[in-house]
Design a protein around this motif. Structure first.
Motif, PDB file in Angstrom:
ATOM      1  N   ARG A  99      -7.730  -3.331  -8.991  1.00 10.79           N
ATOM      2  CA  ARG A  99      -7.086  -2.318  -8.160  1.00 10.79           C
ATOM      3  C   ARG A  99      -8.183  -1.416  -7.602  1.00 10.79           C
ATOM      4  O   ARG A  99      -8.949  -0.830  -8.356  1.00 10.79           O
ATOM      5  CB  ARG A  99      -6.106  -1.494  -8.988  1.00 10.79           C
ATOM      6  CG  ARG A  99      -5.377  -0.435  -8.202  1.00 10.79           C
ATOM      7  CD  ARG A  99      -4.531   0.454  -9.078  1.00 10.79           C
ATOM      8  NE  ARG A  99      -3.544  -0.306  -9.806  1.00 10.79           N
ATOM      9  CZ  ARG A  99      -2.333   0.133 -10.106  1.00 10.79           C
ATOM     10  NH1 ARG A  99      -1.973   1.340  -9.762  1.00 10.79           N
ATOM     11  NH2 ARG A  99      -1.498  -0.623 -10.791  1.00 10.79           N
ATOM     12  N   THR A 100      -8.245  -1.309  -6.275  1.00 12.93           N
ATOM     13  CA  THR A 100      -9.249  -0.484  -5.619  1.00 12.93           C
ATOM     14  C   THR A 100      -8.541   0.482  -4.677  1.00 12.93           C
ATOM     15  O   THR A 100      -7.698   0.065  -3.881  1.00 12.93           O
ATOM     16  CB  THR A 100     -10.218  -1.360  -4.795  1.00 12.93           C
ATOM     17  OG1 THR A 100     -10.765  -2.372  -5.638  1.00 12.93           O
ATOM     18  CG2 THR A 100     -11.324  -0.544  -4.189  1.00 12.93           C
ATOM     19  N   VAL A 101      -8.879   1.769  -4.770  1.00 10.45           N
ATOM     20  CA  VAL A 101      -8.342   2.756  -3.837  1.00 10.45           C
ATOM     21  C   VAL A 101      -9.364   2.942  -2.722  1.00 10.45           C
ATOM     22  O   VAL A 101     -10.502   3.338  -2.972  1.00 10.45           O
ATOM     23  CB  VAL A 101      -8.040   4.095  -4.541  1.00 10.45           C
ATOM     24  CG1 VAL A 101      -7.491   5.102  -3.534  1.00 10.45           C
ATOM     25  CG2 VAL A 101      -7.061   3.898  -5.692  1.00 10.45           C
TER      26      VAL A 101
ATOM     27  N   THR B  33      -5.222   3.768   0.885  1.00  7.17           N
ATOM     28  CA  THR B  33      -4.632   2.442   0.697  1.00  7.17           C
ATOM     29  C   THR B  33      -5.113   1.870  -0.629  1.00  7.17           C
ATOM     30  O   THR B  33      -6.276   1.997  -0.986  1.00  7.17           O
ATOM     31  CB  THR B  33      -5.045   1.498   1.850  1.00  7.17           C
ATOM     32  OG1 THR B  33      -4.575   2.038   3.075  1.00  7.17           O
ATOM     33  CG2 THR B  33      -4.483   0.096   1.654  1.00  7.17           C
ATOM     34  N   VAL B  34      -4.189   1.226  -1.361  1.00  7.06           N
ATOM     35  CA  VAL B  34      -4.548   0.572  -2.617  1.00  7.06           C
ATOM     36  C   VAL B  34      -4.643  -0.924  -2.350  1.00  7.06           C
ATOM     37  O   VAL B  34      -3.715  -1.527  -1.808  1.00  7.06           O
ATOM     38  CB  VAL B  34      -3.501   0.858  -3.716  1.00  7.06           C
ATOM     39  CG1 VAL B  34      -3.836   0.111  -4.997  1.00  7.06           C
ATOM     40  CG2 VAL B  34      -3.397   2.362  -3.966  1.00  7.06           C
ATOM     41  N   ARG B  35      -5.777  -1.526  -2.727  1.00 10.11           N
ATOM     42  CA  ARG B  35      -5.984  -2.971  -2.573  1.00 10.11           C
ATOM     43  C   ARG B  35      -5.881  -3.606  -3.951  1.00 10.11           C
ATOM     44  O   ARG B  35      -6.560  -3.206  -4.891  1.00 10.11           O
ATOM     45  CB  ARG B  35      -7.338  -3.270  -1.944  1.00 10.11           C
ATOM     46  CG  ARG B  35      -7.561  -4.771  -1.745  1.00 10.11           C
ATOM     47  CD  ARG B  35      -8.894  -5.072  -1.100  1.00 10.11           C
ATOM     48  NE  ARG B  35      -9.963  -4.561  -1.958  1.00 10.11           N
ATOM     49  CZ  ARG B  35     -11.123  -4.108  -1.505  1.00 10.11           C
ATOM     50  NH1 ARG B  35     -11.376  -4.067  -0.212  1.00 10.11           N
ATOM     51  NH2 ARG B  35     -12.046  -3.682  -2.335  1.00 10.11           N
TER      52      ARG B  35
ATOM     53  N   GLY C   2       8.580   2.749  -2.980  1.00 15.17           N
ATOM     54  CA  GLY C   2       8.230   3.921  -2.203  1.00 15.17           C
ATOM     55  C   GLY C   2       9.017   4.040  -0.919  1.00 15.17           C
ATOM     56  O   GLY C   2       9.825   3.180  -0.581  1.00 15.17           O
ATOM     57  N   GLU C   3       8.750   5.131  -0.214  1.00 16.47           N
ATOM     58  CA  GLU C   3       9.348   5.374   1.093  1.00 16.47           C
ATOM     59  C   GLU C   3       8.240   5.386   2.129  1.00 16.47           C
ATOM     60  O   GLU C   3       7.161   5.901   1.882  1.00 16.47           O
ATOM     61  CB  GLU C   3      10.091   6.705   1.095  1.00 16.47           C
ATOM     62  CG  GLU C   3      11.314   6.692   0.207  1.00 16.47           C
ATOM     63  CD  GLU C   3      12.104   7.981   0.292  1.00 16.47           C
ATOM     64  OE1 GLU C   3      11.935   8.742   1.271  1.00 16.47           O
ATOM     65  OE2 GLU C   3      12.901   8.216  -0.615  1.00 16.47           O
ATOM     66  N   GLY C   4       8.510   4.782   3.270  1.00 17.06           N
ATOM     67  CA  GLY C   4       7.493   4.704   4.312  1.00 17.06           C
ATOM     68  C   GLY C   4       6.300   3.851   3.910  1.00 17.06           C
ATOM     69  O   GLY C   4       5.192   4.073   4.377  1.00 17.06           O
ATOM     70  N   MET C   5       6.551   2.876   3.029  1.00 18.43           N
ATOM     71  CA  MET C   5       5.463   2.008   2.573  1.00 18.43           C
ATOM     72  C   MET C   5       4.991   1.095   3.685  1.00 18.43           C
ATOM     73  O   MET C   5       5.776   0.642   4.511  1.00 18.43           O
ATOM     74  CB  MET C   5       5.911   1.121   1.399  1.00 18.43           C
ATOM     75  CG  MET C   5       5.928   1.790   0.080  1.00 18.43           C
ATOM     76  SD  MET C   5       6.135   0.590  -1.278  1.00 18.43           S
ATOM     77  CE  MET C   5       7.671  -0.222  -0.860  1.00 18.43           C
ATOM     78  N   GLU C   6       3.700   0.816   3.646  1.00 22.32           N
ATOM     79  CA  GLU C   6       3.088  -0.189   4.495  1.00 22.32           C
ATOM     80  C   GLU C   6       2.442  -1.191   3.557  1.00 22.32           C
ATOM     81  O   GLU C   6       1.573  -0.824   2.767  1.00 22.32           O
ATOM     82  CB  GLU C   6       2.035   0.440   5.403  1.00 22.32           C
ATOM     83  CG  GLU C   6       2.599   1.477   6.346  1.00 22.32           C
ATOM     84  CD  GLU C   6       1.521   2.189   7.138  1.00 22.32           C
ATOM     85  OE1 GLU C   6       0.433   1.612   7.345  1.00 22.32           O
ATOM     86  OE2 GLU C   6       1.777   3.337   7.531  1.00 22.32           O
TER      87      GLU C   6
ATOM     88  N   ASN D  94       1.337   4.407   0.729  1.00 23.68           N
ATOM     89  CA  ASN D  94       2.524   5.244   0.530  1.00 23.68           C
ATOM     90  C   ASN D  94       3.461   4.751  -0.566  1.00 23.68           C
ATOM     91  O   ASN D  94       4.641   5.082  -0.553  1.00 23.68           O
ATOM     92  CB  ASN D  94       3.318   5.418   1.834  1.00 23.68           C
ATOM     93  CG  ASN D  94       2.491   6.023   2.928  1.00 23.68           C
ATOM     94  OD1 ASN D  94       1.631   6.861   2.671  1.00 23.68           O
ATOM     95  ND2 ASN D  94       2.716   5.599   4.158  1.00 23.68           N
ATOM     96  N   ALA D  95       2.980   3.992  -1.518  1.00 23.62           N
ATOM     97  CA  ALA D  95       3.812   3.603  -2.655  1.00 23.62           C
ATOM     98  C   ALA D  95       3.811   4.738  -3.672  1.00 23.62           C
ATOM     99  O   ALA D  95       2.765   5.308  -3.971  1.00 23.62           O
ATOM    100  CB  ALA D  95       3.282   2.328  -3.298  1.00 23.62           C
ATOM    101  N   THR D  96       4.983   5.065  -4.189  1.00 22.73           N
ATOM    102  CA  THR D  96       5.059   6.081  -5.238  1.00 22.73           C
ATOM    103  C   THR D  96       4.860   5.458  -6.612  1.00 22.73           C
ATOM    104  O   THR D  96       4.520   6.149  -7.564  1.00 22.73           O
ATOM    105  CB  THR D  96       6.406   6.823  -5.208  1.00 22.73           C
ATOM    106  OG1 THR D  96       7.467   5.878  -5.278  1.00 22.73           O
ATOM    107  CG2 THR D  96       6.541   7.638  -3.936  1.00 22.73           C
TER     108      THR D  96
END
Length: 132
Positions: A63-65, A70-72, A84-88, A51-53
């Motif tokens: 960078r792996t989607v 989720t982005v790793r 972002g908002e609501g980021m984990e 949830n990152a903008t």
């Protein structure tokens, strides 16, 4: 098993505009859920973010989607900034340095100490939770 050797220190401060700032450094695992920005210094082994903008990275890395969105981020030689908002966010590493600004909750697993405007204590393997 993750070896946790060095202590970590956390400070929580309230900014003039009502946002809060969390600064943390140490070894282990940090999980954050919230709104705002998270800056991660070089040295984190891996970062997962949902949830990152905006994701800004310095240096080389991968960078792996993942299928769930989720982005790793792995192997980055420079800093990583997430907005972002609501980021984990989950950070794993032997050297973790984090600055989070906004509102949220951080859970820190490892060895060390923490300090907020309201309390101070120790990180434990079971985890310490800090509101920011």
């Amino acid at each position: 098993m993750l070896a946790l050797l060095a202590p970590a220190r956390i400070t929580l401060a309230v900014e003039a505009d009502g946002t809060r700032t969390l600064q943390a450094q140490g070894k282990g695992i940090v999980k954050l859920v919230g709104d705002g920005s998270v800056s991660i210094g070089r040295g984190a082994d891996a970062v997962w973010v949902k949830n990152a903008t905006r994701i800004m990275t310095e240096g080389k890395g991968r960078r792996t989607v993942l299928p769930d969105g989720t982005v790793r981020l792995t192997g980055y030689t420079g800093a990583i900034t997430l907005i972002g908002e609501g980021m984990e966010v989950k950070v794993v590493g032997g050297v973790i340095t984090i600055r989070a600004e906004g509102h949220g909750t951080a859970t820190l697993y490892g060895a060390g100490t923490y300090e907020t405007v309201a309390a101070q204590g120790e990180w434990v393997r079971a985890g310490a939770q800090v509101e920011y």
